[in-house]
Design a protein around this motif. Structure first.
Motif, short mmCIF file in Angstrom:
data_model
loop_
_atom_site.label_atom_id
_atom_site.label_comp_id
_atom_site.label_asym_id
_atom_site.label_seq_id
_atom_site.Cartn_x
_atom_site.Cartn_y
_atom_site.Cartn_z
N ASP A 115 6.71 4.55 -10.14
CA ASP A 115 6.35 3.13 -10.24
C ASP A 115 6.37 2.78 -11.72
OD1 ASP A 115 5.01 0.66 -10.55
OD2 ASP A 115 3.84 0.99 -8.73
N GLY A 116 7.26 1.90 -12.11
CA GLY A 116 7.37 1.53 -13.52
C GLY A 116 7.64 0.05 -13.69
N GLY A 117 7.18 -0.50 -14.80
CA GLY A 117 7.43 -1.90 -15.06
C GLY A 117 6.85 -2.35 -16.38
N GLY A 118 6.95 -3.63 -16.63
CA GLY A 118 6.45 -4.18 -17.88
C GLY A 118 6.16 -5.65 -17.74
N ALA A 119 5.43 -6.18 -18.69
CA ALA A 119 5.08 -7.61 -18.72
C ALA A 119 5.24 -8.12 -20.14
CB ALA A 119 3.66 -7.83 -18.22
N LEU A 120 5.73 -9.32 -20.27
CA LEU A 120 5.98 -9.95 -21.56
C LEU A 120 5.30 -11.31 -21.57
CD1 LEU A 120 7.52 -9.76 -24.29
CD2 LEU A 120 9.40 -10.98 -23.16
N ARG A 121 4.59 -11.59 -22.66
CA ARG A 121 3.89 -12.87 -22.80
C ARG A 121 4.77 -13.86 -23.54
NH1 ARG A 121 0.13 -15.49 -26.24
NH2 ARG A 121 -1.55 -16.51 -25.10
N THR A 122 4.99 -15.03 -22.94
CA THR A 122 5.82 -16.06 -23.55
C THR A 122 4.99 -16.90 -24.51
OG1 THR A 122 5.38 -17.72 -21.85
CG2 THR A 122 7.15 -16.14 -21.42
N ARG A 123 5.66 -17.75 -25.26
CA ARG A 123 4.96 -18.60 -26.23
C ARG A 123 4.02 -19.58 -25.55
NH1 ARG A 123 9.27 -20.23 -31.02
NH2 ARG A 123 9.62 -18.10 -31.79
N GLY A 124 4.31 -19.95 -24.33
CA GLY A 124 3.44 -20.87 -23.61
C GLY A 124 2.22 -20.21 -23.00
N GLY A 125 2.08 -18.90 -23.18
CA GLY A 125 0.94 -18.20 -22.63
C GLY A 125 1.16 -17.61 -21.26
N LEU A 126 2.36 -17.81 -20.67
CA LEU A 126 2.67 -17.23 -19.37
C LEU A 126 3.09 -15.78 -19.53
CD1 LEU A 126 4.73 -20.12 -17.74
CD2 LEU A 126 2.37 -19.49 -17.22
N TRP A 127 2.70 -14.96 -18.55
CA TRP A 127 3.11 -13.56 -18.51
C TRP A 127 4.19 -13.39 -17.45
CZ3 TRP A 127 1.67 -9.46 -21.56
CH2 TRP A 127 0.59 -9.66 -22.42
N LEU A 128 5.31 -12.77 -17.83
CA LEU A 128 6.41 -12.46 -16.91
C LEU A 128 6.38 -10.97 -16.64
CD1 LEU A 128 9.26 -14.57 -18.57
CD2 LEU A 128 7.65 -15.28 -16.78
N THR A 129 6.34 -10.59 -15.36
CA THR A 129 6.22 -9.19 -14.97
C THR A 129 7.37 -8.80 -14.08
OG1 THR A 129 3.79 -9.35 -15.04
CG2 THR A 129 4.73 -7.49 -13.85
N ALA A 130 7.90 -7.59 -14.27
CA ALA A 130 8.92 -7.03 -13.39
C ALA A 130 8.63 -5.55 -13.22
CB ALA A 130 10.32 -7.24 -13.95
N SER A 131 8.78 -5.04 -12.00
CA SER A 131 8.53 -3.62 -11.76
C SER A 131 9.33 -3.16 -10.55
CB SER A 131 7.04 -3.36 -11.51
OG SER A 131 6.62 -3.91 -10.28
N VAL A 132 9.50 -1.84 -10.47
CA VAL A 132 10.16 -1.22 -9.32
C VAL A 132 9.39 0.03 -8.96
CG1 VAL A 132 11.75 0.04 -10.85
CG2 VAL A 132 12.33 -0.29 -8.43
#
Length: 591
Positions: free
Chosen positions: A428-445
């Protein structure tokens, strides 16, 4: 079928519109007061420190001279200062050393040590040595050392400063010994002051509000929570019947901790609940669960013994989050924690006692720095009912920065049953990135192996330990099921692809998550799930699920969480089939 699908699509569209509106209307972060008008304290969970109070800041010093504080400890005043870091320069003529740009004067009365062993003098030290300095500081920021101790360099240790706070600039920034300190996201706060709150001893979960409990003099504290939950699941059978199951549950949980002297402590967590299925003729179900009841005894140094009903848990709840009747030894160093022990029976989620399983377990966790934490877990089981002896080995890695976080977990299963050799693997691996607007984008498999050859005597299907909850935090306040709030599958002969969008503010958060499910090997027997999955065995695509979790922190100690979800069966599901729906609301009061 079309009408149900249309209604589900409209419901999802409304939820998505609400979440987008909230993300636009609410600020991306709680903004600190930059004017410094009346800002005199820093609030950290249930703790607070003020200008003039003594703290120990542990973190990383940047090229700009400020320190990014990863751990902050509140300390009692003692009139001295403490600095720990690497020596950058030694001046033997002036009898001074420089570390972290502080000049430290060594006098004839200064004790110079290597651990507890005395050194002959300043000549025994070298540039690059890591030292701890205790002394007093004058108006020109020169420290006169009472003690200078050399310590070994293990991994990538933090720099440390301990002194009264000069001034508070805002809720995340203050000055210490004339240096600017900036609290990083998720800073750890520990209150070591005499008479300080014992909140940490209540062992609340990381998605609960960290409110103070009720103090029992100087020897203990009690706390807990009150919970009210309404949940309804429509069409869990995924057929045309569209049966709706609705349950209302109320529960009260009480947690208590008491010191039995300087080396012993007892802890208990008890929950009483009442559940009622609406529309059912059955009487409400009442239950009383002793989740934890154990004693901790400090043995020597960093070693302690814990015995009774204890909680075995990893950060991702991927290996375990359950309560065992066990005894274990715990060894805690600054950045390393080791546990090993054994149990006889455990409490499964529905409360039935299982005393037919003996288990041994071991865990080790090392925090190299905030960007890399590595953990390893082992579990061996003697299951005399199923007549099998499975073993699991898990390795989990994770890390985070101010704008990102990641994780990568792998697991292997081995052992034997009465008729087969047990094998299997998962990741199980993945990551999350915080955008300038404060939203977090997450993707994992995530993937749990299946068995393509069922004719031999080797079972290659991965199965989890049975102790797991598989819940984690994405962007919001609350933990959610990693593989779907509605389906809740075991990671066995399964591939799960996840995409998430989330946001967290000062008093509200949301997570919107999409899951895609595919069997690793198409087979008619599915993994355990909360839905009635009936695969054809011909196509691997089981379906998709969309979840939305919205949490409001209404006030200190009060959380309201609303969860919605829809599962749409894929071509692998036996026809005829229809989507399933979930709606759940939960109100929590922490005390």
């Amino acid at each position: 079928m079309r009408r149900t699908t249309y209604r589900g699509a409209m419901t999802l569209a409304r939820c998505a519109a609400l979440l987008v509106c909230l993300s636009v209307a609410l600020p991306s972060e709680a903004q600190p007061d930059q004017s410094n008008s009346g800002t005199t304290s820093i609030r950290l969970g249930a703790g607070r420190v003020r200008a003039g109070e003594r703290v120990r800041a542990e973190g990383r010093t940047t090229d700009a001279g400020l320190m990014r504080v990863e751990r902050l400890r509140a300390k009692d005043a003692d009139g001295s200062v403490r600095i720990e870091g690497q020596i950058t320069e030694i001046d033997h003529e002036l009898s001074t050393v420089t570390l972290m740009e502080f000049t430290v004067t060594v006098t004839s009365t200064t004790r110079i040590l290597d651990g507890d062993q005395a050194l002959p003098g300043l000549a025994a030290l070298r540039a690059g040595d890591r030292v701890e300095v205790r002394g007093v500081i004058d108006a020109e920021r020169t420290v006169t050392a009472d003690r200078l101790r050399r310590s070994p360099v293990v991994g990538n240790p933090r720099d440390e400063l301990e002194a009264p706070i000069d001034r508070v600039i805002d809720q995340d920034t203050f000055e210490l010994l004339g240096r600017r300190m900036v609290l990083v996201l998720g800073v750890s706060f520990i209150d070591d002051r005499q008479g300080a709150s014992k909140i940490g001893q209540l062992r609340r979960d990381d998605d609960e509000q960290q409110v103070d409990g009720i103090r029992l003099g100087s020897w203990g504290v009690i706390g807990g929570r009150l919970q009210g939950t309404y949940s309804t699941i429509s069409n869990a059978a995924l057929d045309r019947t569209s049966v709706r199951d609705t349950e209302v549950r109320s529960a009260a949980q009480v947690v208590g901790v008491a010191d039995l002297g300087p080396k012993a402590q007892v802890y208990a967590k008890v929950e009483v609940g009442r559940s009622h299925a609406l529309g059912s003729t059955q009487a409400p179900l009442r239950d009383l669960r002793v989740k934890e009841a154990n004693a901790r005894l400090h043995i020597v140094g960093p070693v302690e013994l814990q015995a009774g009903r204890v909680r075995l848990r990893d950060a991702f709840e991927w290996f375990a989050d359950d309560y065992l009747d066990a005894a274990r030894i715990v060894v805690s160093a600054d950045q390393t924690r080791v546990e090993f022990g054994g149990s006889y029976g455990f409490r499964v989620p529905n409360g039935r006692s299982r005393s037919d399983e003996r288990q041994v377990f071991a865990t080790i966790t090392h925090e190299f720095n905030r960007s890399l934490v590595v953990s390893s877990f082992f579990l061996g089981r003697d299951d005399r009912t199923r007549r099998e002896r499975p073993m699991w080995l898990f390795v989990e890695t994770s890390g985070r920065g101010s704008q990102f976080r990641y994780w990568g977990n792998v697991a292997a299963r081995g052992g034997r049953s009465q008729n087969e050799v047990l094998r299997g693997w998962a990741f199980d691996g993945g990551g999350a990135l915080r955008t300038r607007g404060g939203l977090w984008l997450t993707a994992s498999v995530a993937r749990g192996s299946g068995d393509a050859d069922r004719s031999d005597r080797v079972d290659r299907t991965f199965r989890q330990t049975g102790l797991e909850d598989t819940q984690t935090r994405l962007a919001g306040f609350k933990r959610i099921h990693s593989y779907g709030e509605l389906m809740q599958p075991d990671l066995s002969n399964l591939r799960v692809f996840t995409f998430g969008l989330g946001w967290q503010g000062a008093a509200a958060s949301f997570d919107a998550v999409l899951h895609r499910y595919r069997q690793d090997v198409p087979y008619r027997t599915p993994a355990d799930t909360a839905l009635l999955i009936r695969p054809t065995g011909m196509d691997g695509l089981l379906g998709h699920e969309v979840d939305g979790v919205l949490t409001f922190r209404l006030r200190t100690g009060v959380d309201l969480t609303v969860t919605g979800g829809t599962y749409v069966p894929g071509p692998a599901q036996v026809r005829p089939h229809r989507p399933a729906f979930l709606l759940k609301s939960e109100l929590l009061y922490f005390f």
